[in-house]
Design a protein around this motif. Structure first.
Motif, PDB file in Angstrom:
ATOM      1  N   THR A 482      40.361  37.024  35.554  1.00  0.00           N
ATOM      2  CA  THR A 482      39.692  37.875  36.661  1.00  0.00           C
ATOM      3  C   THR A 482      38.826  36.241  37.281  1.00  0.00           C
ATOM      4  OG1 THR A 482      39.035  39.664  36.278  1.00  0.00           O
ATOM      5  CG2 THR A 482      37.902  39.042  37.877  1.00  0.00           C
ATOM      6  N   ALA A 483      37.764  35.632  36.596  1.00  0.00           N
ATOM      7  CA  ALA A 483      37.326  34.693  37.329  1.00  0.00           C
ATOM      8  C   ALA A 483      38.053  33.766  37.123  1.00  0.00           C
ATOM      9  CB  ALA A 483      36.158  34.004  35.835  1.00  0.00           C
ATOM     10  N   LEU A 484      39.075  33.043  36.530  1.00  0.00           N
ATOM     11  CA  LEU A 484      40.094  32.679  37.290  1.00  0.00           C
ATOM     12  C   LEU A 484      40.899  32.852  38.377  1.00  0.00           C
ATOM     13  CD1 LEU A 484      41.193  30.942  33.458  1.00  0.00           C
ATOM     14  CD2 LEU A 484      39.914  30.018  35.043  1.00  0.00           C
ATOM     15  N   THR A 485      41.187  33.685  38.519  1.00  0.00           N
ATOM     16  CA  THR A 485      41.873  33.962  39.486  1.00  0.00           C
ATOM     17  C   THR A 485      41.584  34.057  41.096  1.00  0.00           C
ATOM     18  OG1 THR A 485      42.742  35.800  37.996  1.00  0.00           O
ATOM     19  CG2 THR A 485      43.192  36.132  40.772  1.00  0.00           C
ATOM     20  N   VAL A 486      39.735  34.556  41.199  1.00  0.00           N
ATOM     21  CA  VAL A 486      38.990  34.411  42.112  1.00  0.00           C
ATOM     22  C   VAL A 486      38.949  32.868  42.536  1.00  0.00           C
ATOM     23  CG1 VAL A 486      36.519  35.003  42.708  1.00  0.00           C
ATOM     24  CG2 VAL A 486      38.028  36.920  41.743  1.00  0.00           C
ATOM     25  N   ASN A 487      38.387  32.012  41.524  1.00  0.00           N
ATOM     26  CA  ASN A 487      38.326  30.736  41.476  1.00  0.00           C
ATOM     27  C   ASN A 487      39.198  29.720  42.256  1.00  0.00           C
ATOM     28  OD1 ASN A 487      35.204  29.945  40.043  1.00  0.00           O
ATOM     29  ND2 ASN A 487      36.723  30.483  38.457  1.00  0.00           N
ATOM     30  N   VAL A 546      35.031  38.573  49.241  1.00  0.00           N
ATOM     31  CA  VAL A 546      35.546  38.393  47.515  1.00  0.00           C
ATOM     32  C   VAL A 546      34.252  39.258  47.193  1.00  0.00           C
ATOM     33  CG1 VAL A 546      34.648  37.367  45.520  1.00  0.00           C
ATOM     34  CG2 VAL A 546      34.810  35.806  47.590  1.00  0.00           C
ATOM     35  N   PRO A 547      36.042  40.471  46.731  1.00  0.00           N
ATOM     36  CA  PRO A 547      34.983  41.625  46.249  1.00  0.00           C
ATOM     37  C   PRO A 547      34.315  41.930  45.209  1.00  0.00           C
ATOM     38  CG  PRO A 547      37.980  41.638  46.088  1.00  0.00           C
ATOM     39  CD  PRO A 547      37.110  40.190  46.116  1.00  0.00           C
ATOM     40  N   LEU A 551      33.185  39.888  42.285  1.00  0.00           N
ATOM     41  CA  LEU A 551      32.344  38.834  41.862  1.00  0.00           C
ATOM     42  C   LEU A 551      30.777  38.834  41.151  1.00  0.00           C
ATOM     43  CD1 LEU A 551      31.067  36.535  44.030  1.00  0.00           C
ATOM     44  CD2 LEU A 551      30.042  37.965  45.190  1.00  0.00           C
ATOM     45  N   ALA A 552      30.607  39.758  40.197  1.00  0.00           N
ATOM     46  CA  ALA A 552      29.825  40.208  39.351  1.00  0.00           C
ATOM     47  C   ALA A 552      30.341  39.474  38.635  1.00  0.00           C
ATOM     48  CB  ALA A 552      29.722  41.950  39.498  1.00  0.00           C
ATOM     49  N   VAL A 553      31.914  39.630  37.422  1.00  0.00           N
ATOM     50  CA  VAL A 553      32.285  39.015  36.584  1.00  0.00           C
ATOM     51  C   VAL A 553      31.957  37.288  36.504  1.00  0.00           C
ATOM     52  CG1 VAL A 553      34.661  38.496  35.857  1.00  0.00           C
ATOM     53  CG2 VAL A 553      33.972  40.797  36.548  1.00  0.00           C
ATOM     54  N   VAL A 554      32.141  37.397  38.053  1.00  0.00           N
ATOM     55  CA  VAL A 554      32.611  35.477  38.186  1.00  0.00           C
ATOM     56  C   VAL A 554      30.946  35.627  38.188  1.00  0.00           C
ATOM     57  CG1 VAL A 554      32.543  33.252  39.738  1.00  0.00           C
ATOM     58  CG2 VAL A 554      34.195  35.038  39.818  1.00  0.00           C
TER      59      VAL A 554
END
Length: 657
Positions: A482-487, A546-547, A551-554
């Motif tokens: 998830t973090a990598l996808t958001v990044n 950003v959802p 964002l909380a996961v990131v």
């Protein structure tokens, strides 16, 4: 008995050698007085020391030779194997060439060897040329191996034989000691292996010149008899007047092919397997298994050689005093066996300290020295029991057997201790790479070669990225993905949010209408990107796409991922050739580090069994077990000598009439 030198016996066709004629004609027509005899024995010993110094210096600079010529460990061992094989042939041939003169073989052989060491060996630039010169040196060593103990035997009566052989056996021991002592004190300041050879060549050449000038030998008529004590001198010279030397020398090889000679030669040769292993490979063994430097490894050898030297000489003196050899051979053999058993126990204990090894090696050396010096005395006496005129042949049999056994011992090492080759060939460079890029290599080992290879082909491979980050951070794969996808999807938006203080960001996310937090956020973004407030507001507004759950996961695992990304990026700092070398040999070296102690333990077990097998052959050699019986036999011999001298004295007037 008068101490006046015996006149040249009638029938002897040559005069005593002078300083000039003695450069080739070295045979003495009479048995020398004790001072001269001691001088000749001293010359034999120091020439042996110089010769063995030249032979053993290759082991002291083994690590340097491997690096300079790019040798595999197998090729390095092969050098010793081929050299030993040539030495075995030379030992046998020397028995056939004994008529040329034992002293000449020693004197001129050491000159040739010294010149090779001083000029030829350090001038070699390829592994093939190095091997060729080493073989020439081994040929000379094999020849002198036979000639020097023959000279010691000639100049030492049986009752003084162990003392004399104790000094002679110091040849290889002191040669090894000189080698390791000089290497210990000069390798750090003169790391080039050529310096060690040139220094060795200069020292050995000086010794060999002294030998050429001063070395002598007995005439065949004198040496081809058994001399039990110095009191036999007059009888030996009287017999020499009519001795048929040619008759004594017929069938010599057949007389020497007996179990008590060949069997005991094999026994002592396998007993010395441990000796020949450490003299050639102790620095390599200590470096690859315990991390010792070459200087430390050679220094450990000093303990062994010094202890052995004392044991050789003192045992010889005591053995001659008691007039027995066999009890010393058994006692020394048992001490050595116990020491080797203890030594092999430390093979798989990498934390063993320097002085523990020093004590154990000294203990082994004492036992081996006790056994070897008395064995040499007993062996020459066993040969004399068969035929005193065949001494050179008997020693040629021993020399040939010894070198042949050494050849097979070293050949066996290639197959038993094969992990050492990997450590020697690849370990030093890997150690350098590891020291320089320790953190990066730890990252590589954590992530794995396959994952790094996938990232090398495609840095955007999401699966490979996820796998690497999970291994480095320990986070869940789903969160990392998830973090990598958001990044990847919101790089600018995340950069904006990262510019805002986490406390301010939490307040703003909790209450978007918080004007104070909003103003602080705008100021922080404007300062970070050096933009005016209206552009900062635009970036903050865009970041709201950003959802929140993502964002909380990131926010939670982002710092860890950033550190992990820096670790992966640092791996790229390793040069491509170092990385390729690490990839090609890293796993093999790790496996070898695990296998090497086990393989060396197996090899030390083989050496231990070989020493045990030595013991039964002691029983078939010449000599007494009881000092009392030996003394009684010596007294009977003295009485028989006096009777024969009296008989010869009585017959001389009649012969003259």
């Amino acid at each position: 008995m008068s101490t006046t030198p015996t006149a040249v016996p009638p029938g002897v066709e040559f005069p005593p050698p002078t300083l000039v004629t003695g450069l080739w004609q070295r045979k003495l027509p009479h048995y020398p007085e004790t001072p001269a005899r001691s001088w000749y024995l001293f010359l034999v010993v120091i020439t042996s020391v110089g010769l063995y110094y030249q032979l053993f210096v290759s082991g002291a600079v083994g690590n340097q030779l491997i690096a300079y010529f790019g040798l595999s460990f197998r090729y390095f061992v092969g050098i010793f194997i081929v050299g030993a094989a040539f030495g075995a042939v030379a030992s046998v041939v020397t028995g056939l060439l004994d008529r040329w003169g034992r002293a000449n073989i020693v004197a001129y052989g050491t000159v040739v060897c010294s010149l090779l060491t001083l000029f030829a060996q350090p001038a070699t630039t390829t592994k093939e040329s190095y091997l060729a010169v080493y073989c020439l040196i081994s040929i000379v060593e094999g020849a002198v191996l036979v000639a020097t103990p023959a000279l010691v035997r000639d100049f030492s009566p049986q009752l003084d034989r162990a003392s004399a052989m104790g000094f002679w056996t110091m040849g290889p021991v002191l040669g090894a000691l000189v080698t390791t002592e000089i290497a210990t004190h000069t390798l750090d300041s003169h790391a080039d292996w050529q310096y060690q050879y040139r220094l060795c060549g200069v020292i050995s050449l000086i010794i060999s010149v002294i030998g050429v000038i001063g070395l002598r030998e007995l005439s065949p008529a004198l040496r081809d008899q058994v001399m039990v004590s110095l009191r036999d001198r007059a009888l030996v010279e009287a017999r020499a007047r009519g001795l048929d030397v040619a008759a004594l020398q017929r069938g010599e090889w057949g007389q020497m092919m007996r179990l008590d000679i060949v069997g005991s030669a094999v026994a002592i040769s396998i007993f010395l397997a441990f000796f020949y292993t450490i003299v050639s490979f102790l620095p390599v063994y200590m470096a690859t298994n315990f991390g010792f430097s070459s200087a430390q490894g050679n220094s450990l050898g000093n303990w062994y050689w010094i202890a052995s030297a004392f044991a050789l000489v003192l045992t010889g003196i005591v053995s001659d005093k008691l007039k027995v050899r066999k009890p010393f051979m058994i006692f020394g053999g048992i001490i050595s066996i116990i020491g080797v058993a203890v030594f092999l126990g430390y093979t798989d204990q990498p934390g063993t300290d320097y002085y523990t090894f020093a004590v154990v090696l000294s203990f082994i050396a004492i036992g081996s020295g006790i056994a070897y010096s008395t064995w040499m005395a007993s062996f020459t006496e066993t040969v004399e029991k068969r035929n005193p005129a065949a001494t050179a042949i008997g020693l040629a049999v021993w020399g040939g057997v010894l070198r042949t056994v050494v050849t097979f011992v070293l050949l066996g090492m290639v197959f038993v201790v094969n992990a050492t080759g990997t450590l020697v060939n690849y370990g030093p460079r890997l150690q350098t790479i590891n020291a320089k890029y320790h953190t990066e290599i730890a990252t590589i080992q954590t992530v794995g070669a396959d994952t790094l290879a996938a990232l090398g082909k495609n840095p955007n491979d999401l699966a490979a990225q996820t796998d690497a980050m999970v291994k480095l951070t320990g986070d869940k794969a789903a969160d990392v993905q998830t973090a990598l996808t958001v990044n990847a999807k919101y790089p600018d938006e995340l950069a904006t949010l990262q510019a805002i203080d986490p406390t301010v960001l939490v307040k703003l996310l909790t209450n978007p209408a918080d004007q104070a937090s909003g103003a602080a956020a705008v100021a922080q973004v404007a300062q970070k990107f050096k933009i005016p407030p209206d552009q900062a507001i635009a970036r903050i507004t865009a970041a709201q796409k950003v959802p929140v759950d993502q964002l909380a996961v990131v926010s939670q695992i982002g710092p860890g991922l950033t550190a992990a990304s820096a670790q992966l990026k640092a791996v790229s700092a390793i040069p491509a050739d170092d990385l390729a070398f690490l990839s090609a040999h890293g796993t093999d070296v790790q496996k070898a580090q695990v296998d090497s102690p086990k393989q060396w333990k197996t090899w030390w077990w083989i050496c231990l069994v070989a020493q045990i097998l030595f013991l039964p052959f002691v029983f078939i050699m010449a000599g007494h077990w009881s000092p009392k019986k030996a003394a009684e036999e010596a007294a009977e011999h003295d009485a028989a000598v006096q009777r024969e001298l009296a008989s010869l004295s009585d017959s001389e007037p009649a012969n003259q009439d």
